[in-house]
Design a protein around this motif. Sequence first.
Motif, short mmCIF file in Angstrom:
data_model
loop_
_atom_site.label_atom_id
_atom_site.label_comp_id
_atom_site.label_asym_id
_atom_site.label_seq_id
_atom_site.Cartn_x
_atom_site.Cartn_y
_atom_site.Cartn_z
N ALA A 180 44.57 34.38 42.73
CA ALA A 180 44.23 35.76 43.08
C ALA A 180 44.58 36.70 41.93
O ALA A 180 43.79 37.58 41.58
N TRP A 181 45.73 36.50 41.34
CA TRP A 181 46.16 37.35 40.22
C TRP A 181 45.23 37.20 39.02
O TRP A 181 44.97 38.17 38.30
N SER A 182 44.72 35.99 38.80
CA SER A 182 43.89 35.74 37.62
C SER A 182 42.62 36.58 37.60
O SER A 182 42.05 36.84 36.54
N ALA A 183 42.18 37.03 38.77
CA ALA A 183 40.97 37.86 38.84
C ALA A 183 41.19 39.23 38.20
O ALA A 183 40.23 39.93 37.89
N TYR A 184 42.44 39.59 38.01
CA TYR A 184 42.77 40.89 37.45
C TYR A 184 43.42 40.78 36.06
O TYR A 184 44.13 41.68 35.63
N ASP A 185 43.16 39.67 35.39
CA ASP A 185 43.69 39.45 34.05
C ASP A 185 42.54 39.28 33.06
O ASP A 185 41.44 38.89 33.44
N ASP A 186 42.81 39.54 31.78
CA ASP A 186 41.78 39.45 30.75
C ASP A 186 41.29 38.02 30.52
O ASP A 186 40.10 37.78 30.33
N ARG A 187 42.23 37.06 30.54
CA ARG A 187 41.89 35.71 30.13
C ARG A 187 42.15 34.61 31.15
O ARG A 187 41.54 33.54 31.09
N ALA A 188 43.06 34.84 32.07
CA ALA A 188 43.42 33.79 33.04
C ALA A 188 42.23 33.38 33.89
O ALA A 188 41.37 34.20 34.21
N VAL A 189 42.17 32.10 34.23
CA VAL A 189 41.10 31.60 35.09
C VAL A 189 41.71 30.88 36.29
O VAL A 189 42.74 30.21 36.17
N GLY A 190 41.08 31.03 37.43
CA GLY A 190 41.57 30.39 38.64
C GLY A 190 41.35 28.89 38.61
O GLY A 190 40.48 28.38 37.89
#
Length: 217
Positions: free
Chosen positions: A82-92
């Motif tokens: 869920a957090w990765s959707a609001y990050d520049d590079r992270a992917v779920g």
Amino acid sequence: MDFFKRLFFVFIMSISSTLIFGQETSSLHQQLEIKVKDQVSMAYKWMDIAEEATARNVDKFQARPTVLSRTLAIFATAMFDAWSAYDDRAVGTQLGGTLRRPKAERTLKNKEKAISYAAYYALSFVYPESIDYLNEQMKILGFNPKLLSKDKTKPEGIGYIVANALIEYRKNDGANQLGNEVGGSGKPYSDYTYYQPVNPADKIVDPDRWQRYRDWE
């Protein structure tokens, strides 16, 4: 990513100490004081909630280390996704970067809501016996546990979408949580491999193999 690895490590260590030593409180683990909760992240608050749900699971079903390591991994992974959707590079882990939101929406409020709904749905899946407790905690945090959104532009929708994708993947991951594996007894997490431990509960025959500490069935 490193933050969530460290967070999960601290979580495992804290829950381990709780299950070993126990607590003489109304809760089954040492919860954060209210004044402390105001100073920590939403992810940490959910760690606290997950610890209590885990302790309740142990109280009802006894300690099952391999089962609990899986349940906690699902919970932590859902928050990360869920957090990765609001990050520049992270992917779920399940949906990659397909849910990434624009920079204008990457606010702390949206992140907190997204990880809260993801954590709630994940914990409800692995600890269904604690649904009333989880509903109560959602309300305390200011969220509606009855809200079910599939809108990928909303944080609550992202929380549901990532949790649901992870749950669907985990339903048949070999752990037999649903008790539906062929060869099992029909009980959740029952063995379907006909595994026979080398080490009996009262003696170590091979130190490199698992030792049964009691009879499960």
